[in-house]
Design a protein around this motif. Structure first.
Motif, short mmCIF file in Angstrom:
data_model
loop_
_atom_site.label_atom_id
_atom_site.label_comp_id
_atom_site.label_asym_id
_atom_site.label_seq_id
_atom_site.Cartn_x
_atom_site.Cartn_y
_atom_site.Cartn_z
N VAL A 261 -99.63 33.38 1.84
CA VAL A 261 -100.82 34.18 2.16
C VAL A 261 -100.61 35.65 1.80
O VAL A 261 -101.42 36.24 1.08
CB VAL A 261 -101.18 34.03 3.66
N LEU A 262 -99.53 36.25 2.30
CA LEU A 262 -99.29 37.66 2.03
C LEU A 262 -99.02 37.90 0.55
O LEU A 262 -99.54 38.86 -0.03
CB LEU A 262 -98.12 38.17 2.88
N ALA A 263 -98.23 37.05 -0.08
CA ALA A 263 -97.94 37.21 -1.50
C ALA A 263 -99.21 37.10 -2.34
O ALA A 263 -99.40 37.85 -3.31
CB ALA A 263 -96.93 36.16 -1.94
N SER A 264 -100.11 36.23 -1.98
CA SER A 264 -101.37 36.09 -2.71
C SER A 264 -102.24 37.33 -2.55
O SER A 264 -102.87 37.79 -3.51
CB SER A 264 -102.14 34.87 -2.21
N ARG A 265 -102.27 37.89 -1.36
CA ARG A 265 -103.06 39.11 -1.13
C ARG A 265 -102.49 40.31 -1.88
O ARG A 265 -103.25 41.12 -2.42
CB ARG A 265 -103.16 39.40 0.35
N ILE A 266 -101.19 40.42 -1.92
CA ILE A 266 -100.57 41.52 -2.67
C ILE A 266 -100.79 41.33 -4.17
O ILE A 266 -101.03 42.29 -4.89
CB ILE A 266 -99.08 41.64 -2.33
N ALA A 267 -100.76 40.10 -4.64
CA ALA A 267 -101.04 39.83 -6.05
C ALA A 267 -102.45 40.25 -6.41
O ALA A 267 -102.69 40.82 -7.50
CB ALA A 267 -100.83 38.35 -6.36
N VAL A 268 -103.40 40.03 -5.51
CA VAL A 268 -104.78 40.47 -5.75
C VAL A 268 -104.85 41.99 -5.81
O VAL A 268 -105.52 42.57 -6.67
CB VAL A 268 -105.73 39.91 -4.67
N LEU A 269 -104.14 42.67 -4.91
CA LEU A 269 -104.13 44.14 -4.91
C LEU A 269 -103.56 44.70 -6.21
O LEU A 269 -104.01 45.75 -6.68
CB LEU A 269 -103.30 44.66 -3.74
N LEU A 270 -102.57 44.03 -6.77
CA LEU A 270 -101.94 44.49 -8.01
C LEU A 270 -102.59 43.92 -9.26
O LEU A 270 -102.06 44.09 -10.36
CB LEU A 270 -100.45 44.14 -7.98
N HIS A 271 -103.69 43.21 -9.10
CA HIS A 271 -104.43 42.61 -10.21
C HIS A 271 -103.58 41.62 -11.00
O HIS A 271 -103.64 41.57 -12.23
CB HIS A 271 -105.00 43.68 -11.13
N LEU A 272 -102.79 40.86 -10.30
CA LEU A 272 -101.99 39.80 -10.92
C LEU A 272 -102.71 38.47 -10.72
O LEU A 272 -103.44 38.29 -9.75
CB LEU A 272 -100.60 39.75 -10.29
N PRO A 273 -102.51 37.51 -11.63
CA PRO A 273 -103.25 36.25 -11.54
C PRO A 273 -102.89 35.38 -10.34
O PRO A 273 -103.69 34.53 -9.95
CB PRO A 273 -102.92 35.54 -12.84
N GLY A 274 -101.73 35.56 -9.76
CA GLY A 274 -101.36 34.73 -8.61
C GLY A 274 -100.03 35.18 -8.03
O GLY A 274 -99.36 36.07 -8.55
N TRP A 275 -99.65 34.51 -6.95
CA TRP A 275 -98.42 34.90 -6.28
C TRP A 275 -97.19 34.58 -7.11
O TRP A 275 -96.16 35.22 -6.97
CB TRP A 275 -98.32 34.26 -4.90
N THR A 276 -97.29 33.60 -8.01
CA THR A 276 -96.13 33.28 -8.85
C THR A 276 -95.82 34.42 -9.83
O THR A 276 -94.66 34.70 -10.10
CB THR A 276 -96.35 31.98 -9.62
N MET A 277 -96.86 35.06 -10.33
CA MET A 277 -96.64 36.21 -11.22
C MET A 277 -96.02 37.36 -10.44
O MET A 277 -95.17 38.08 -10.96
CB MET A 277 -97.95 36.65 -11.87
N LEU A 278 -96.42 37.54 -9.20
CA LEU A 278 -95.81 38.56 -8.34
C LEU A 278 -94.33 38.24 -8.13
O LEU A 278 -93.49 39.14 -8.18
CB LEU A 278 -96.53 38.63 -7.00
N LEU A 279 -94.00 36.98 -7.94
CA LEU A 279 -92.61 36.55 -7.79
C LEU A 279 -91.82 36.88 -9.05
O LEU A 279 -90.71 37.43 -8.97
CB LEU A 279 -92.54 35.06 -7.50
N ILE A 280 -92.36 36.60 -10.20
CA ILE A 280 -91.67 36.85 -11.47
C ILE A 280 -91.45 38.34 -11.68
O ILE A 280 -90.34 38.77 -12.02
CB ILE A 280 -92.46 36.22 -12.64
N VAL A 281 -92.49 39.13 -11.47
CA VAL A 281 -92.38 40.58 -11.67
C VAL A 281 -91.36 41.19 -10.70
O VAL A 281 -90.52 42.00 -11.09
CB VAL A 281 -93.76 41.25 -11.51
N THR A 282 -91.42 40.78 -9.45
CA THR A 282 -90.49 41.30 -8.46
C THR A 282 -89.06 40.89 -8.77
O THR A 282 -88.14 41.70 -8.66
CB THR A 282 -90.89 40.79 -7.06
N ALA A 283 -88.86 39.66 -9.18
CA ALA A 283 -87.50 39.19 -9.49
C ALA A 283 -86.94 39.92 -10.70
O ALA A 283 -85.75 40.28 -10.72
CB ALA A 283 -87.52 37.69 -9.73
N ILE A 284 -87.76 40.17 -11.71
CA ILE A 284 -87.28 40.90 -12.89
C ILE A 284 -86.93 42.34 -12.53
O ILE A 284 -85.92 42.88 -12.98
CB ILE A 284 -88.31 40.82 -14.03
#
Length: 113
Positions: free
Chosen positions: A66-89
Motif C-alpha cells: 500500500v505505502l510503496a504504491s502510494r509513493i510510486a504514484v507520488l513519484l510518477h512511477l508505473p508501480g511499486w516494482t519500479m520504485l523497488l528497482i530505483v531504490t535498490a539501484i
C-alpha cells in the motif's frame, strides 16, 4: 569475502539503523578487506542492492504494498516494482561508491598502488 561481510552487516543494520549506515559498513569493510577499487565497487554495489531488495520486500509485503504504491504514484512511477528497482539501484550505488572509497583511502594512507 567483502561481498558477504557487507551483505550480512547491512542486512542486520537495516532493521535497526538508518539507511546511510550501509555506506559506513561498506567503507569500513572495504578498508580492511578490499584489494582493488573496481572489484570492491562491484561487491559493495551488489551486496547493498540485494540487501535493500530483501529489506524492502520484508517491509512492504505484509501491508500488500500500500505505502510503496502510494509513493510510486507520488513519484510518477508505473508501480511499486519500479520504485523497488530505483531504490535498490540507488542503494547499490551508495554501497559501491563507499566500498570503492574505502579501498582508495587505504591505498592513499598506505601509499600502495
Amino acid at each position: 569475502m567483502l561481498f558477504i561481510i557487507v551483505l550480512i552487516l547491512t542486512l542486520i543494520a537495516g532493521f535497526v539503523a538508518p539507511w546511510w549506515v550501509a555506506a559506513i559498513i561498506a567503507f569500513v569493510a572495504a578498508y580492511f578487506t578490499g584489494r582493488r577499487p573496481g572489484t570492491s565497487f562491484v561487491a559493495g554495489f551488489f551486496a547493498v542492492l540485494i540487501t535493500w531488495v530483501v529489506l524492502i520486500l520484508v517491509k512492504t509485503i505484509p501491508n500488500d504494498h500500500v505505502l510503496a504504491s502510494r509513493i510510486a504514484v507520488l513519484l510518477h512511477l508505473p508501480g511499486w516494482t519500479m520504485l523497488l528497482i530505483v531504490t535498490a539501484i540507488m542503494g547499490g550505488i551508495v554501497g559501491g561508491m563507499s566500498a570503492m572509497s574505502g579501498v582508495l583511502v587505504k591505498q592513499a594512507v598506505k601509499g600502495d598502488k
